[in-house]
Design a protein around this motif. Structure first.
Motif, PDB file in Angstrom:
ATOM      1  N   SER A   6       0.835  -1.207   0.000  1.00 17.48           N
ATOM      2  CA  SER A   6       0.000   0.000   0.000  1.00 17.48           C
ATOM      3  C   SER A   6       0.866   1.252   0.000  1.00 17.48           C
ATOM      4  O   SER A   6       0.533   2.246  -0.646  1.00 17.48           O
ATOM      5  CB  SER A   6      -0.896   0.042   1.237  1.00 17.48           C
ATOM      6  OG  SER A   6      -1.846  -0.968   1.197  1.00 17.48           O
ATOM      7  N   ILE A   7       1.970   1.206   0.752  1.00 17.92           N
ATOM      8  CA  ILE A   7       2.864   2.366   0.794  1.00 17.92           C
ATOM      9  C   ILE A   7       3.434   2.625  -0.601  1.00 17.92           C
ATOM     10  O   ILE A   7       3.449   3.768  -1.075  1.00 17.92           O
ATOM     11  CB  ILE A   7       4.009   2.147   1.813  1.00 17.92           C
ATOM     12  CG1 ILE A   7       3.429   2.032   3.229  1.00 17.92           C
ATOM     13  CG2 ILE A   7       5.022   3.286   1.743  1.00 17.92           C
ATOM     14  CD1 ILE A   7       4.425   1.584   4.277  1.00 17.92           C
ATOM     15  N   LEU A  10       0.924   4.174  -2.798  1.00 22.97           N
ATOM     16  CA  LEU A  10       0.739   5.571  -2.404  1.00 22.97           C
ATOM     17  C   LEU A  10       1.877   6.438  -2.964  1.00 22.97           C
ATOM     18  O   LEU A  10       1.648   7.544  -3.451  1.00 22.97           O
ATOM     19  CB  LEU A  10       0.714   5.619  -0.874  1.00 22.97           C
ATOM     20  CG  LEU A  10       0.131   6.835  -0.187  1.00 22.97           C
ATOM     21  CD1 LEU A  10      -0.562   6.399   1.088  1.00 22.97           C
ATOM     22  CD2 LEU A  10       1.205   7.835   0.137  1.00 22.97           C
ATOM     23  N   GLN A  14       1.582   9.515  -5.610  1.00 25.28           N
ATOM     24  CA  GLN A  14       2.150  10.832  -5.299  1.00 25.28           C
ATOM     25  C   GLN A  14       3.154  11.269  -6.365  1.00 25.28           C
ATOM     26  O   GLN A  14       3.277  12.448  -6.657  1.00 25.28           O
ATOM     27  CB  GLN A  14       2.835  10.793  -3.921  1.00 25.28           C
ATOM     28  CG  GLN A  14       1.874  10.727  -2.770  1.00 25.28           C
ATOM     29  CD  GLN A  14       1.110  12.029  -2.585  1.00 25.28           C
ATOM     30  OE1 GLN A  14       1.635  13.110  -2.806  1.00 25.28           O
ATOM     31  NE2 GLN A  14      -0.150  11.929  -2.193  1.00 25.28           N
ATOM     32  N   TRP A  27       9.613   8.843   5.447  1.00 26.22           N
ATOM     33  CA  TRP A  27       9.351   8.942   6.881  1.00 26.22           C
ATOM     34  C   TRP A  27       7.905   8.516   7.133  1.00 26.22           C
ATOM     35  O   TRP A  27       6.976   9.114   6.589  1.00 26.22           O
ATOM     36  CB  TRP A  27       9.543  10.371   7.374  1.00 26.22           C
ATOM     37  CG  TRP A  27      10.986  10.782   7.501  1.00 26.22           C
ATOM     38  CD1 TRP A  27      11.781  10.669   8.603  1.00 26.22           C
ATOM     39  CD2 TRP A  27      11.810  11.413   6.488  1.00 26.22           C
ATOM     40  NE1 TRP A  27      13.036  11.161   8.346  1.00 26.22           N
ATOM     41  CE2 TRP A  27      13.092  11.623   7.060  1.00 26.22           C
ATOM     42  CE3 TRP A  27      11.588  11.779   5.153  1.00 26.22           C
ATOM     43  CZ2 TRP A  27      14.132  12.207   6.344  1.00 26.22           C
ATOM     44  CZ3 TRP A  27      12.626  12.359   4.451  1.00 26.22           C
ATOM     45  CH2 TRP A  27      13.883  12.563   5.038  1.00 26.22           C
ATOM     46  N   LEU A  28       7.749   7.468   7.931  1.00 25.50           N
ATOM     47  CA  LEU A  28       6.406   7.007   8.294  1.00 25.50           C
ATOM     48  C   LEU A  28       6.119   7.395   9.736  1.00 25.50           C
ATOM     49  O   LEU A  28       7.035   7.501  10.549  1.00 25.50           O
ATOM     50  CB  LEU A  28       6.300   5.485   8.202  1.00 25.50           C
ATOM     51  CG  LEU A  28       6.597   4.788   6.889  1.00 25.50           C
ATOM     52  CD1 LEU A  28       6.398   3.283   7.074  1.00 25.50           C
ATOM     53  CD2 LEU A  28       5.708   5.308   5.776  1.00 25.50           C
ATOM     54  N   MET A 102      -1.124   5.469  11.193  1.00 23.52           N
ATOM     55  CA  MET A 102      -0.213   4.738  10.320  1.00 23.52           C
ATOM     56  C   MET A 102      -0.206   5.523   9.019  1.00 23.52           C
ATOM     57  O   MET A 102      -1.060   5.344   8.170  1.00 23.52           O
ATOM     58  CB  MET A 102      -0.764   3.327  10.108  1.00 23.52           C
ATOM     59  CG  MET A 102       0.201   2.434   9.395  1.00 23.52           C
ATOM     60  SD  MET A 102      -0.264   0.716   9.535  1.00 23.52           S
ATOM     61  CE  MET A 102      -1.935   0.687   8.969  1.00 23.52           C
ATOM     62  N   ARG A 103       0.722   6.469   8.933  1.00 28.40           N
ATOM     63  CA  ARG A 103       0.669   7.335   7.751  1.00 28.40           C
ATOM     64  C   ARG A 103       2.054   7.639   7.200  1.00 28.40           C
ATOM     65  O   ARG A 103       3.052   7.543   7.904  1.00 28.40           O
ATOM     66  CB  ARG A 103      -0.099   8.621   8.051  1.00 28.40           C
ATOM     67  CG  ARG A 103       0.567   9.606   8.962  1.00 28.40           C
ATOM     68  CD  ARG A 103      -0.183  10.927   8.930  1.00 28.40           C
ATOM     69  NE  ARG A 103      -1.357  10.918   9.763  1.00 28.40           N
ATOM     70  CZ  ARG A 103      -1.389  11.373  11.014  1.00 28.40           C
ATOM     71  NH1 ARG A 103      -0.320  11.898  11.569  1.00 28.40           N
ATOM     72  NH2 ARG A 103      -2.503  11.335  11.722  1.00 28.40           N
ATOM     73  N   VAL A 104       2.068   7.995   5.927  1.00 30.85           N
ATOM     74  CA  VAL A 104       3.291   8.463   5.304  1.00 30.85           C
ATOM     75  C   VAL A 104       3.404   9.937   5.632  1.00 30.85           C
ATOM     76  O   VAL A 104       2.524  10.728   5.296  1.00 30.85           O
ATOM     77  CB  VAL A 104       3.272   8.241   3.769  1.00 30.85           C
ATOM     78  CG1 VAL A 104       4.564   8.752   3.154  1.00 30.85           C
ATOM     79  CG2 VAL A 104       3.082   6.770   3.445  1.00 30.85           C
ATOM     80  N   HIS A 105       4.468  10.294   6.348  1.00 30.74           N
ATOM     81  CA  HIS A 105       4.593  11.647   6.858  1.00 30.74           C
ATOM     82  C   HIS A 105       5.285  12.552   5.833  1.00 30.74           C
ATOM     83  O   HIS A 105       4.785  13.591   5.448  1.00 30.74           O
ATOM     84  CB  HIS A 105       5.390  11.575   8.166  1.00 30.74           C
ATOM     85  CG  HIS A 105       5.788  12.898   8.730  1.00 30.74           C
ATOM     86  ND1 HIS A 105       4.857  13.859   9.035  1.00 30.74           N
ATOM     87  CD2 HIS A 105       7.006  13.410   9.053  1.00 30.74           C
ATOM     88  CE1 HIS A 105       5.499  14.918   9.519  1.00 30.74           C
ATOM     89  NE2 HIS A 105       6.792  14.664   9.532  1.00 30.74           N
ATOM     90  N   GLU A 106       6.462  12.107   5.359  1.00 38.40           N
ATOM     91  CA  GLU A 106       7.249  12.975   4.482  1.00 38.40           C
ATOM     92  C   GLU A 106       8.119  12.116   3.564  1.00 38.40           C
ATOM     93  O   GLU A 106       8.456  10.981   3.894  1.00 38.40           O
ATOM     94  CB  GLU A 106       8.142  13.883   5.339  1.00 38.40           C
ATOM     95  CG  GLU A 106       8.683  15.065   4.584  1.00 38.40           C
ATOM     96  CD  GLU A 106       9.427  16.041   5.511  1.00 38.40           C
ATOM     97  OE1 GLU A 106       9.463  17.225   5.195  1.00 38.40           O
ATOM     98  OE2 GLU A 106       9.961  15.603   6.542  1.00 38.40           O
ATOM     99  N   LEU A 107       8.481  12.689   2.427  1.00 38.02           N
ATOM    100  CA  LEU A 107       9.346  11.984   1.475  1.00 38.02           C
ATOM    101  C   LEU A 107      10.491  12.890   1.041  1.00 38.02           C
ATOM    102  O   LEU A 107      10.309  14.103   0.942  1.00 38.02           O
ATOM    103  CB  LEU A 107       8.555  11.616   0.207  1.00 38.02           C
ATOM    104  CG  LEU A 107       7.298  10.789   0.340  1.00 38.02           C
ATOM    105  CD1 LEU A 107       6.621  10.650  -1.024  1.00 38.02           C
ATOM    106  CD2 LEU A 107       7.609   9.432   0.923  1.00 38.02           C
TER     107      LEU A 107
END
Lengths: 110, 272
Positions: A6-7, A10, A14, A27-28, A102-107
């Motif tokens: 799933s990540i 996502l 993006q 960063w998760l 449970m989220r994707v914070h930053e890339l």
């Protein structure tokens, strides 16, 4: 593994929206009550990244403290499980404020 | 949701007799040579993809005034027996269908069909839970259920199904007295996310060490608002309370839809 996949999906989505080609660092935010085993997620993430835009991307997992507010007495407090009693009044009516995310914070991308 | 541990994979999902679509094709991109690195704030829920499908399912269920219930439990709690006993009591009264989730075989769907209801089997392969995407596909295969009932029997598992919203109106967790009475404490998430706890196989209470009051107390520590019904699908004891619960919720669902349609009719009339 389905979470790791799933990540990646996502990230792919993006990449189209935000116009980048590769992901170098992810960063998760995974709360302690998010029902996910962080070490397993790391292992699966590495496997899921292979052959994708996030191949060899670094992974950092931030785990914020779980906190809840008592709906009986209104006090806010840290918690360690879903069945903690309020440390102030003993009620089990605690509403989780953070800690199950449970989220994707930053890339970091290029 | 511990799919990282139990090796969930979508690739082997089969809805009915058709192969599940693959939505995880990897994109192979050439290496980018420029060095324009930047940081992007995302703040997106990892399960947002499932959440999107769940929203679509929920809208579909609302439009059809269809009450969808997501039944979760560990393997062997008696979900399928409970469903066949429920179908026997409801069949002929309302449109009714069952979506069966299992890793393998269509044995449960066959049991449901034998009880007289439409059943669709989803085989999740290595997957340990149903997700909203699978339910969306299953709905395309089912007949019109307007105003009726949809029971979704999730894969027997008290962990992973907790994290996956299917778009259901209510989640119902089933626990049988042959299991430990402290299961709510051991698997809190599933009890936290359920609206109703059905304690099944109460005819066996004299033969097992199961403290009913302790079990209910543990469940309410995690979820103070959870409703509890005690029953035995085998003897029929308590079945009436459960069927009443279902019928009440179905009536409410119909009433909500009627109100929404009436409000829309009034809006449209004002435009005449």
């Amino acid at each position: 593994m389905s979470i790791a996949n799933s990540i990646i999906r996502l990230l792919q989505q993006q990449a189209q929206e935000q116009h980048f080609k590769r992901v170098k660092h992810v960063w998760l935010q995974v709360g302690p009550l998010a029902m996910v085993e962080v070490e397993s997620l790391r292992f699966c993430f590495t496997a899921a990244c292979r052959g994708t835009l996030a191949e060899e991307a670094a992974l950092d997992i931030i785990s914020p403290e779980a906190r809840a507010r008592c709906q009986q007495c209104g006090e806010e407090q840290p918690v360690t499980s879903r069945f903690d009693a309020c440390v102030h009044c003993g009620s089990y009516r605690l509403q989780l404020l953070q800690g199950d995310e449970m989220r994707v914070h930053e890339l970091e991308v290029e | 949701m511990m799919c990282g541990v139990c090796g969930c994979g979508k690739d082997e999902v089969q809805v009915g007799s058709t192969n599940g679509h693959r939505h995880d094709e990897h994109q192979h991109k050439p290496h980018q040579t420029d060095d324009t690195r930047r940081l992007v704030q995302i703040e997106q829920d990892i399960l947002s993809e499932n959440a999107g499908y769940a929203v679509a399912n929920r809208e579909l269920f609302e439009q059809q005034a269809l009450l969808a219930l997501n039944l979760v439990s560990s393997p062997g709690s008696g979900k399928t027996s409970l469903l066949t006993a429920t179908i026997t009591r409801l069949s002929g009264q309302v449109p009714l269908a069952v979506i069966e989730g299992d890793q393998q075989t269509s044995r449960d769907a066959e049991r449901i069909r034998a009880a007289g209801a439409t059943a669709l089997q989803i085989n999740t392969g290595k997957g340990c839970h149903l997700d909203a995407h699978m339910i969306g596909h299953a709905m395309q295969q089912l007949p019109n259920l307007q105003g009726g009932l949809l029971f979704i029997e999730n894969v027997g598992n008290l962990v992973c199904p907790a994290g996956f919203d299917l778009g259901e109106a209510h989640r119902v967790v089933i626990l049988s007295v042959t299991e430990g009475d402290d299961k709510p404490l051991k698997y809190p998430d599933i009890f936290h996310h359920s609206d109703l706890l059905l304690i099944n196989k109460i005819d066996l209470l004299p033969y097992v060490e199961f403290d009913l009051n302790a079990c209910i107390d543990y469940a309410r520590r995690i979820n103070p608002d959870i409703e509890v019904i005690q029953l035995s699908a085998r003897t029929g004891e308590g079945m009436e309370s459960w069927v009443d619960w279902v019928n009440q919720r179905r009536q409410q669902r119909l009433q909500q839809r009627i109100s929404a349609l009436q409000a829309e009719a009034i809006r449209l009339e004002s435009l005449l």
